[in-house]
Design an enzyme around this catalytic site. Sequence first.
Site, PDB file in Angstrom:
ATOM      1  N   CYS A  84       0.853  -1.189   0.000  1.00 14.63           N
ATOM      2  CA  CYS A  84       0.000   0.000   0.000  1.00 14.63           C
ATOM      3  C   CYS A  84       0.887   1.237   0.000  1.00 14.63           C
ATOM      4  O   CYS A  84       1.930   1.268   0.648  1.00 14.63           O
ATOM      5  CB  CYS A  84      -0.970  -0.002   1.176  1.00 14.63           C
ATOM      6  SG  CYS A  84      -0.317   0.687   2.699  1.00 14.63           S
ATOM      7  N   GLU A  85       0.472   2.229  -0.756  1.00 12.72           N
ATOM      8  CA  GLU A  85       1.325   3.404  -0.894  1.00 12.72           C
ATOM      9  C   GLU A  85       1.254   4.330   0.315  1.00 12.72           C
ATOM     10  O   GLU A  85       2.024   5.258   0.428  1.00 12.72           O
ATOM     11  CB  GLU A  85       0.983   4.173  -2.173  1.00 12.72           C
ATOM     12  CG  GLU A  85      -0.359   4.856  -2.181  1.00 12.72           C
ATOM     13  CD  GLU A  85      -0.639   5.545  -3.521  1.00 12.72           C
ATOM     14  OE1 GLU A  85       0.031   5.215  -4.518  1.00 12.72           O
ATOM     15  OE2 GLU A  85      -1.531   6.404  -3.547  1.00 12.72           O
ATOM     16  N   HIS A  86       0.341   4.074   1.224  1.00 10.59           N
ATOM     17  CA  HIS A  86       0.237   4.935   2.407  1.00 10.59           C
ATOM     18  C   HIS A  86       1.158   4.494   3.524  1.00 10.59           C
ATOM     19  O   HIS A  86       1.649   5.320   4.284  1.00 10.59           O
ATOM     20  CB  HIS A  86      -1.211   4.956   2.912  1.00 10.59           C
ATOM     21  CG  HIS A  86      -2.176   5.423   1.869  1.00 10.59           C
ATOM     22  ND1 HIS A  86      -3.371   4.777   1.578  1.00 10.59           N
ATOM     23  CD2 HIS A  86      -2.107   6.464   1.018  1.00 10.59           C
ATOM     24  CE1 HIS A  86      -3.979   5.407   0.601  1.00 10.59           C
ATOM     25  NE2 HIS A  86      -3.243   6.426   0.235  1.00 10.59           N
ATOM     26  N   HIS A  87       1.361   3.199   3.664  1.00 13.36           N
ATOM     27  CA  HIS A  87       2.186   2.688   4.764  1.00 13.36           C
ATOM     28  C   HIS A  87       3.340   1.821   4.286  1.00 13.36           C
ATOM     29  O   HIS A  87       4.165   1.408   5.080  1.00 13.36           O
ATOM     30  CB  HIS A  87       1.322   1.866   5.728  1.00 13.36           C
ATOM     31  CG  HIS A  87       0.119   2.597   6.239  1.00 13.36           C
ATOM     32  ND1 HIS A  87      -1.106   2.552   5.606  1.00 13.36           N
ATOM     33  CD2 HIS A  87      -0.026   3.415   7.302  1.00 13.36           C
ATOM     34  CE1 HIS A  87      -1.969   3.306   6.271  1.00 13.36           C
ATOM     35  NE2 HIS A  87      -1.344   3.843   7.285  1.00 13.36           N
ATOM     36  N   GLN A 125      -5.592  -0.328  -3.641  1.00 12.95           N
ATOM     37  CA  GLN A 125      -6.318  -1.438  -4.283  1.00 12.95           C
ATOM     38  C   GLN A 125      -7.241  -0.950  -5.403  1.00 12.95           C
ATOM     39  O   GLN A 125      -7.363  -1.581  -6.452  1.00 12.95           O
ATOM     40  CB  GLN A 125      -7.115  -2.194  -3.206  1.00 12.95           C
ATOM     41  CG  GLN A 125      -7.824  -3.433  -3.753  1.00 12.95           C
ATOM     42  CD  GLN A 125      -8.552  -4.202  -2.669  1.00 12.95           C
ATOM     43  OE1 GLN A 125      -8.197  -4.118  -1.487  1.00 12.95           O
ATOM     44  NE2 GLN A 125      -9.582  -4.934  -3.043  1.00 12.95           N
ATOM     45  N   HIS A 153      -5.380  -6.257   3.956  1.00 15.81           N
ATOM     46  CA  HIS A 153      -4.414  -5.169   4.090  1.00 15.81           C
ATOM     47  C   HIS A 153      -3.689  -5.254   5.427  1.00 15.81           C
ATOM     48  O   HIS A 153      -4.306  -5.074   6.475  1.00 15.81           O
ATOM     49  CB  HIS A 153      -5.134  -3.821   3.973  1.00 15.81           C
ATOM     50  CG  HIS A 153      -5.624  -3.546   2.578  1.00 15.81           C
ATOM     51  ND1 HIS A 153      -5.048  -2.606   1.764  1.00 15.81           N
ATOM     52  CD2 HIS A 153      -6.622  -4.117   1.860  1.00 15.81           C
ATOM     53  CE1 HIS A 153      -5.681  -2.598   0.594  1.00 15.81           C
ATOM     54  NE2 HIS A 153      -6.638  -3.502   0.628  1.00 15.81           N
ATOM     55  N   CYS A 155      -1.689  -3.177   6.667  1.00 16.51           N
ATOM     56  CA  CYS A 155      -1.639  -1.894   7.380  1.00 16.51           C
ATOM     57  C   CYS A 155      -2.866  -1.732   8.270  1.00 16.51           C
ATOM     58  O   CYS A 155      -2.800  -1.082   9.313  1.00 16.51           O
ATOM     59  CB  CYS A 155      -1.494  -0.719   6.414  1.00 16.51           C
ATOM     60  SG  CYS A 155      -2.872  -0.490   5.284  1.00 16.51           S
TER      61      CYS A 155
HETATM   62 ZN   LIG Z   1      -1.974   1.286   4.117  1.00 13.87          ZN
END
Ligand SMILES: [Zn+2]
Length: 192
Positions: A84-87, A125, A153, A155
């Site tokens: 995931c590009e956030h975490h 996603q 996920h 995260c």
């Molecule tokens: Zn994430």
Amino acid sequence: MNPETEYREGLEQLASNYKEILSLLGEDPTREGLEKTPMRVAKAMQVLTRGYNMDAHKVLTDALFKEDYSQMVIVKDIDFFSLCEHHMLPFYGKVHVAYIPNGYITGLSKIARVVDIFSHRLQVQERMTLQIKECIEQTLKPLGVMVVVEAKHMCMQMRGVEKQNSITTTSDFCGAFNQAKTRQEFMNLIHQ
Ligand SMILES: [Zn+2]
């Protein structure tokens, strides 16, 4: 050399930055167990993001076959692993693809290859689902295409944000799949 195992430019710099990160996390990057970790992580991260260097459209345009078959083609349960590009933590699961050919089909393994390319990038996603669909739509120009992604996920799960084992489902479709009946046919087939 196999382009999939070849490491990209900046590997040394990446490793040296990971060494710094280990210190910032409160570790001693010189202790024995961690000595080779920065380079290992750098290599792993390059592999996990190798999709940036690959052209998914070309994978399909190189493997188009003229064929009059015009029933739904389904490739289900394609395993994928992404970050995931956030975490930058993993999300992983299965991708199911269906398309209705309009004169051209492609090798089933090529669809899996497209999934592999888009998943080996920092992703969300929803966007990954859309990119897989668009790639097939633009290259095969089918009468319709639908992509369903089911993922867990890390995260969410590791940070306790979400109940363990919950699965996120996304889908995208076009053409003939605008009809609820056609979507339902696909959904029935992937979950049977
Ligand atoms: Zn994430």
